[in-house]
Design a protein around this motif. Structure first.
Motif, PDB file in Angstrom:
ATOM      1  N   VAL A  90      33.638 -20.394  27.681  1.00  0.00           N
ATOM      2  CA  VAL A  90      33.305 -19.878  29.008  1.00  0.00           C
ATOM      3  C   VAL A  90      34.083 -20.674  30.044  1.00  0.00           C
ATOM      4  O   VAL A  90      33.713 -21.830  30.351  1.00  0.00           O
ATOM      5  CB  VAL A  90      31.799 -19.982  29.280  1.00  0.00           C
ATOM      6  CG1 VAL A  90      31.447 -19.319  30.616  1.00  0.00           C
ATOM      7  CG2 VAL A  90      30.987 -19.361  28.143  1.00  0.00           C
ATOM      8  N   PRO A  91      35.205 -20.156  30.551  1.00  0.00           N
ATOM      9  CA  PRO A  91      35.932 -20.882  31.596  1.00  0.00           C
ATOM     10  C   PRO A  91      35.023 -21.124  32.798  1.00  0.00           C
ATOM     11  O   PRO A  91      34.296 -20.230  33.211  1.00  0.00           O
ATOM     12  CB  PRO A  91      37.081 -19.940  31.955  1.00  0.00           C
ATOM     13  CG  PRO A  91      37.287 -19.111  30.734  1.00  0.00           C
ATOM     14  CD  PRO A  91      35.912 -18.920  30.172  1.00  0.00           C
ATOM     15  N   SER A  92      35.086 -22.340  33.331  1.00  0.00           N
ATOM     16  CA  SER A  92      34.217 -22.705  34.450  1.00  0.00           C
ATOM     17  C   SER A  92      34.764 -23.946  35.137  1.00  0.00           C
ATOM     18  O   SER A  92      35.278 -24.849  34.454  1.00  0.00           O
ATOM     19  CB  SER A  92      32.811 -23.016  33.925  1.00  0.00           C
ATOM     20  OG  SER A  92      32.088 -23.797  34.850  1.00  0.00           O
ATOM     21  N   CYS A 116      34.293 -14.144  30.638  1.00  0.00           N
ATOM     22  CA  CYS A 116      34.918 -14.353  31.942  1.00  0.00           C
ATOM     23  C   CYS A 116      33.874 -14.178  33.046  1.00  0.00           C
ATOM     24  O   CYS A 116      33.418 -13.061  33.309  1.00  0.00           O
ATOM     25  CB  CYS A 116      36.056 -13.356  32.164  1.00  0.00           C
ATOM     26  SG  CYS A 116      37.388 -13.529  30.957  1.00  0.00           S
ATOM     27  N   GLY A 117      33.542 -15.314  33.663  1.00  0.00           N
ATOM     28  CA  GLY A 117      32.591 -15.276  34.770  1.00  0.00           C
ATOM     29  C   GLY A 117      33.278 -14.876  36.066  1.00  0.00           C
ATOM     30  O   GLY A 117      34.476 -15.095  36.230  1.00  0.00           O
ATOM     31  N   ARG A 118      32.504 -14.274  36.951  1.00  0.00           N
ATOM     32  CA  ARG A 118      32.968 -13.958  38.309  1.00  0.00           C
ATOM     33  C   ARG A 118      31.865 -14.346  39.270  1.00  0.00           C
ATOM     34  O   ARG A 118      30.831 -14.871  38.871  1.00  0.00           O
ATOM     35  CB  ARG A 118      33.269 -12.451  38.419  1.00  0.00           C
ATOM     36  CG  ARG A 118      34.614 -12.083  37.814  1.00  0.00           C
ATOM     37  CD  ARG A 118      35.715 -12.081  38.842  1.00  0.00           C
ATOM     38  NE  ARG A 118      37.038 -12.299  38.258  1.00  0.00           N
ATOM     39  CZ  ARG A 118      38.152 -12.238  38.992  1.00  0.00           C
ATOM     40  NH1 ARG A 118      38.087 -11.925  40.278  1.00  0.00           N
ATOM     41  NH2 ARG A 118      39.329 -12.510  38.434  1.00  0.00           N
ATOM     42  N   LEU A 141      40.352 -25.579  33.458  1.00  0.00           N
ATOM     43  CA  LEU A 141      41.801 -25.837  33.425  1.00  0.00           C
ATOM     44  C   LEU A 141      42.155 -27.043  34.278  1.00  0.00           C
ATOM     45  O   LEU A 141      43.219 -27.626  34.137  1.00  0.00           O
ATOM     46  CB  LEU A 141      42.573 -24.615  33.930  1.00  0.00           C
ATOM     47  CG  LEU A 141      42.491 -23.333  33.095  1.00  0.00           C
ATOM     48  CD1 LEU A 141      43.482 -22.321  33.641  1.00  0.00           C
ATOM     49  CD2 LEU A 141      42.740 -23.600  31.623  1.00  0.00           C
ATOM     50  N   GLY A 142      41.301 -27.376  35.222  1.00  0.00           N
ATOM     51  CA  GLY A 142      41.625 -28.494  36.109  1.00  0.00           C
ATOM     52  C   GLY A 142      40.721 -28.476  37.323  1.00  0.00           C
ATOM     53  O   GLY A 142      39.865 -27.598  37.459  1.00  0.00           O
ATOM     54  N   ASP A 143      40.966 -29.426  38.231  1.00  0.00           N
ATOM     55  CA  ASP A 143      40.052 -29.604  39.369  1.00  0.00           C
ATOM     56  C   ASP A 143      40.468 -28.706  40.534  1.00  0.00           C
ATOM     57  O   ASP A 143      40.973 -29.180  41.553  1.00  0.00           O
ATOM     58  CB  ASP A 143      40.029 -31.079  39.791  1.00  0.00           C
ATOM     59  CG  ASP A 143      39.472 -31.956  38.680  1.00  0.00           C
ATOM     60  OD1 ASP A 143      39.801 -33.161  38.657  1.00  0.00           O
ATOM     61  OD2 ASP A 143      38.739 -31.413  37.828  1.00  0.00           O
ATOM     62  N   TYR A 144      40.256 -27.406  40.326  1.00  0.00           N
ATOM     63  CA  TYR A 144      40.479 -26.435  41.397  1.00  0.00           C
ATOM     64  C   TYR A 144      39.618 -25.212  41.085  1.00  0.00           C
ATOM     65  O   TYR A 144      39.030 -25.129  40.001  1.00  0.00           O
ATOM     66  CB  TYR A 144      41.954 -26.040  41.501  1.00  0.00           C
ATOM     67  CG  TYR A 144      42.613 -25.770  40.186  1.00  0.00           C
ATOM     68  CD1 TYR A 144      43.372 -26.761  39.548  1.00  0.00           C
ATOM     69  CD2 TYR A 144      42.466 -24.535  39.539  1.00  0.00           C
ATOM     70  CE1 TYR A 144      43.961 -26.529  38.322  1.00  0.00           C
ATOM     71  CE2 TYR A 144      43.058 -24.299  38.315  1.00  0.00           C
ATOM     72  CZ  TYR A 144      43.812 -25.295  37.710  1.00  0.00           C
ATOM     73  OH  TYR A 144      44.388 -25.055  36.502  1.00  0.00           O
ATOM     74  N   VAL A 145      39.536 -24.277  42.015  1.00  0.00           N
ATOM     75  CA  VAL A 145      38.615 -23.147  41.851  1.00  0.00           C
ATOM     76  C   VAL A 145      39.387 -21.828  41.876  1.00  0.00           C
ATOM     77  O   VAL A 145      40.292 -21.651  42.699  1.00  0.00           O
ATOM     78  CB  VAL A 145      37.545 -23.145  42.964  1.00  0.00           C
ATOM     79  CG1 VAL A 145      36.543 -22.015  42.752  1.00  0.00           C
ATOM     80  CG2 VAL A 145      36.830 -24.493  42.994  1.00  0.00           C
ATOM     81  N   LEU A 146      39.052 -20.961  40.914  1.00  0.00           N
ATOM     82  CA  LEU A 146      39.698 -19.653  40.819  1.00  0.00           C
ATOM     83  C   LEU A 146      38.705 -18.559  41.194  1.00  0.00           C
ATOM     84  O   LEU A 146      37.517 -18.823  41.386  1.00  0.00           O
ATOM     85  CB  LEU A 146      40.175 -19.446  39.371  1.00  0.00           C
ATOM     86  CG  LEU A 146      41.116 -20.527  38.804  1.00  0.00           C
ATOM     87  CD1 LEU A 146      41.253 -20.376  37.295  1.00  0.00           C
ATOM     88  CD2 LEU A 146      42.464 -20.463  39.486  1.00  0.00           C
ATOM     89  N   PHE A 147      39.173 -17.318  41.264  1.00  0.00           N
ATOM     90  CA  PHE A 147      38.260 -16.198  41.532  1.00  0.00           C
ATOM     91  C   PHE A 147      37.363 -15.936  40.324  1.00  0.00           C
ATOM     92  O   PHE A 147      36.245 -15.432  40.450  1.00  0.00           O
ATOM     93  CB  PHE A 147      39.063 -14.929  41.829  1.00  0.00           C
ATOM     94  CG  PHE A 147      39.653 -14.891  43.204  1.00  0.00           C
ATOM     95  CD1 PHE A 147      41.007 -14.720  43.385  1.00  0.00           C
ATOM     96  CD2 PHE A 147      38.830 -15.023  44.320  1.00  0.00           C
ATOM     97  CE1 PHE A 147      41.557 -14.667  44.675  1.00  0.00           C
ATOM     98  CE2 PHE A 147      39.372 -14.967  45.599  1.00  0.00           C
ATOM     99  CZ  PHE A 147      40.734 -14.794  45.773  1.00  0.00           C
ATOM    100  N   VAL A 151      42.103 -15.625  34.474  1.00  0.00           N
ATOM    101  CA  VAL A 151      43.385 -16.351  34.443  1.00  0.00           C
ATOM    102  C   VAL A 151      43.299 -17.522  33.465  1.00  0.00           C
ATOM    103  O   VAL A 151      44.233 -17.787  32.705  1.00  0.00           O
ATOM    104  CB  VAL A 151      43.740 -16.849  35.858  1.00  0.00           C
ATOM    105  CG1 VAL A 151      44.865 -17.846  35.828  1.00  0.00           C
ATOM    106  CG2 VAL A 151      44.064 -15.682  36.765  1.00  0.00           C
ATOM    107  N   ALA A 152      42.133 -18.180  33.455  1.00  0.00           N
ATOM    108  CA  ALA A 152      41.952 -19.318  32.538  1.00  0.00           C
ATOM    109  C   ALA A 152      42.026 -18.845  31.083  1.00  0.00           C
ATOM    110  O   ALA A 152      42.618 -19.515  30.226  1.00  0.00           O
ATOM    111  CB  ALA A 152      40.607 -19.992  32.805  1.00  0.00           C
ATOM    112  N   VAL A 153      41.480 -17.679  30.793  1.00  0.00           N
ATOM    113  CA  VAL A 153      41.539 -17.156  29.419  1.00  0.00           C
ATOM    114  C   VAL A 153      42.988 -16.872  29.024  1.00  0.00           C
ATOM    115  O   VAL A 153      43.413 -17.184  27.910  1.00  0.00           O
ATOM    116  CB  VAL A 153      40.670 -15.888  29.268  1.00  0.00           C
ATOM    117  CG1 VAL A 153      40.905 -15.230  27.909  1.00  0.00           C
ATOM    118  CG2 VAL A 153      39.193 -16.244  29.406  1.00  0.00           C
TER     119      VAL A 153
HETATM  120  O1  LIG Z   1      37.259 -21.627  39.196  1.00  0.00           O
HETATM  121  C1  LIG Z   1      36.834 -20.897  38.128  1.00  0.00           C
HETATM  122  C2  LIG Z   1      35.996 -19.770  38.340  1.00  0.00           C
HETATM  123  C3  LIG Z   1      35.570 -19.041  37.235  1.00  0.00           C
HETATM  124  C4  LIG Z   1      35.952 -19.413  35.954  1.00  0.00           C
HETATM  125  C5  LIG Z   1      36.771 -20.522  35.758  1.00  0.00           C
HETATM  126  C6  LIG Z   1      37.209 -21.279  36.851  1.00  0.00           C
HETATM  127  C7  LIG Z   1      38.074 -22.458  36.596  1.00  0.00           C
HETATM  128  C8  LIG Z   1      38.536 -23.368  37.501  1.00  0.00           C
HETATM  129  C9  LIG Z   1      39.295 -24.281  36.741  1.00  0.00           C
HETATM  130  N1  LIG Z   1      39.258 -23.884  35.473  1.00  0.00           N
HETATM  131  O2  LIG Z   1      38.501 -22.773  35.365  1.00  0.00           O
END
Ligand SMILES: Oc1ccccc1-c1ccno1
Length: 247
Positions: A90-92, A116-118, A141-147, A151-153
């Motif tokens: 679970v990408p997070s 894939c969480g949203r 993936l690292g210390d930042y925030v995605l939508f 993308v992480a998958v």
């Molecule tokens: O920022 C996110 C939001 C949803 C799912 C994954 C992420 C994330 C941020 C960095 N790696 O994964």
């Protein structure tokens, strides 16, 4: 390897028909299926989110569709190989850091599930319940925030797939690439020997494979020390010889 991805944006994964991942799917190395979470909703609006308990901004992904999706995609207690529980990733932003070491570990799995969480994320009970019958890992993936996690998958899947047997035409490149031995790779060059006044280092044109190997290791060490001192600190002491320490 079987891979199932669940997302409310399945079209995000169209790139997985391309290039070496596309070939791995075509030859059966990778059996990948992308699923729309909304296929497990039952209302006319195909609702996947709701307001957060405790208040706060945004919406949270409802547990019911996720529960039904994971039931459908991992119905049995064991993976197809009959020996291990399915692995749910679970990408997070709150996950453990994804690394090349984790990519190697995941490349040994027979069945990977990606959720894939949203919005503000997935209801925690989905992960808690999944953990009763799967190995669940929240991964960042690292210390930042995605939508969202899509993308992480794509990143994780590319890093893992290229490690599967037969996917990379030249498997030897795996041995020398960045992070293969806990170091960054040395600079690479190709023809012409001189380009806009810049020369290829003489050692690389010497044909002396011992000198070349030593140069590449030294350059990798210097790059790693300059750009990623954390990786130097993480090296097992025995992996550095006296000459390395002097470099
Ligand atoms: O920022 C996110 C939001 C949803 C799912 C994954 C992420 C994330 C941020 C960095 N790696 O994964």
């Amino acid at each position: 390897m079987r891979v199932d991805i669940v997302s409310i944006f399945p079209e995000y994964f169209a790139p997985l028909d391309l290039s070496l991942i596309g070939k791995a799917r075509a030859n059966g190395t990778l059996r990948l299926a992308v699923h729309d979470l909304r296929d497990w909703t039952h209302d006319v609006h195909r609702t996947v989110d709701d307001t957060p308990y405790g208040g706060g901004p945004g919406m949270v992904m409802r547990p019911e569709p996720w529960g039904e999706a994971l039931d459908a995609l991992a119905p049995d207690e064991l993976s197809p190989d009959g020996h291990t529980l399915p692995r749910l990733l679970v990408p997070s932003p709150a996950g453990v850091r994804f690394t090349q070491a984790m990519a190697h570990e995941l490349a040994t799995e027979s069945h990977l599930l990606f959720a894939c969480g949203r919005y503000e994320g997935i209801d925690q009970r989905v992960l808690d319940h999944a953990a009763t019958r799967m190995r669940v890992t929240e991964v960042s993936l690292g210390d930042y925030v995605l939508f969202g996690g899509e993308v992480a998958v794509l990143v994780i899947l590319e890093a893992v797939t290229r490690l599967l047997p037969g996917v990379l035409g030249n498997a030897g490149s795996l041995a020398e690439e960045s992070h293969a031995h806990g170091l960054l790779e040395a600079p690479m060059y190709t023809k012409p020997a001189t380009w806009r006044g810049h020369e290829v280092p003489e050692v690389l044109r010497s044909g002396d494979h011992g000198r070349i190997a030593r140069w590449r290791r030294d350059e990798g060490l210097l790059r790693t020390a300059a750009r990623r001192p954390d990786m130097i600190a993480a090296l097992p002491p025995e992996s550095l010889d006296k000459r390395d320490r002097a470099a």
